[in-house]
Enzyme design. Structure first.
Site, PDB file in Angstrom:
ATOM      1  N   ASP A 126       0.868  -1.182   0.000  1.00  0.00           N
ATOM      2  CA  ASP A 126       0.000   0.000   0.000  1.00  0.00           C
ATOM      3  C   ASP A 126       0.897   1.223   0.000  1.00  0.00           C
ATOM      4  O   ASP A 126       1.979   1.216   0.604  1.00  0.00           O
ATOM      5  CB  ASP A 126      -0.902   0.008   1.230  1.00  0.00           C
ATOM      6  CG  ASP A 126      -2.010  -1.032   1.167  1.00  0.00           C
ATOM      7  OD1 ASP A 126      -2.444  -1.373   0.047  1.00  0.00           O
ATOM      8  OD2 ASP A 126      -2.452  -1.494   2.228  1.00  0.00           O
ATOM      9  N   ASP A 148      -6.986  -1.191  -4.651  1.00  0.00           N
ATOM     10  CA  ASP A 148      -8.014  -0.802  -3.675  1.00  0.00           C
ATOM     11  C   ASP A 148      -8.885   0.329  -4.219  1.00  0.00           C
ATOM     12  O   ASP A 148     -10.117   0.301  -4.089  1.00  0.00           O
ATOM     13  CB  ASP A 148      -7.368  -0.332  -2.364  1.00  0.00           C
ATOM     14  CG  ASP A 148      -6.542  -1.389  -1.675  1.00  0.00           C
ATOM     15  OD1 ASP A 148      -6.817  -2.591  -1.850  1.00  0.00           O
ATOM     16  OD2 ASP A 148      -5.598  -1.015  -0.941  1.00  0.00           O
TER      17      ASP A 148
END
Length: 176
Positions: A126, A148
């Site tokens: 991330d 995401d």
């Protein structure tokens, strides 16, 4: 190739684009930003590009499970869900053009994160970190990635599309 099948296959170009963008950006983050550091900060810290690894799923849920269990459960379960979604996608002729593209954006994001869960021992990479100004008690939104973002944006658009479709289908005298 029959027209209907071709129309159903073309939106998968979005899934492929999401997977490629997701994996390329993650590879760049891994190469150029050391883990758990901020690489760049923009707009007075509103947006930061950082390098973190998420061993769990959304919001790090399940990160305390063993690596083997995480890899099996967090890879196998989403693969099954994606398989079901793709099967429904091809069997259903009622999804409209826009809904098909949204579904493929979700599938691409799901596959992008599954790739990390299978091939990255440290978990899903991330890197997008956004200031959230204390909304919901959060100073910063949980860090996320291209996959995401694709899942969330396409999911929201798909829900809105379904709601609009249902509202249009309702008889004029009924209120929804």
């Amino acid at each position: 190739m029959e027209k209907s099948l071709k129309e159903k296959l073309i939106p998968f170009s979005l899934a492929l684009a999401v997977i490629l963008a997701d994996q390329i950006t993650k590879a760049l983050i891994v190469k150029f930003i050391p883990p758990y550091t901020v690489g760049w900060s923009f707009a007075d810290d509103l947006l930061r590009i950082i390098h973190v690894a998420n061993k769990g799923v959304a919001f790090s849920l399940g990160s305390s499970l063993s690596q083997t269990l995480r890899r099996i459960f967090f890879s196998l379960a989403p693969l099954i869900v994606i398989g079901i979604v793709v099967a429904v996608y091809f069997r259903n002729s009622e999804f409209n053009f826009f809904q098909r593209w949204c579904i493929c954006g979700i599938v691409g994001g799901g596959i992008g994160n599954i790739i990390d869960r299978i091939f990255r021992a440290n978990g899903v990479v991330d890197f997008i970190d956004v200031k959230f100004f204390g909304i919901f008690g959060l100073d910063r939104w949980p860090t996320f990635n291209v996959a995401d973002a694709s899942i969330v944006v396409c999911g929201i658009l798909l829900i809105i599309s379904f709601l609009v479709t249902v509202k249009k289908a309702a008889p004029q005298g009924e209120k929804q």
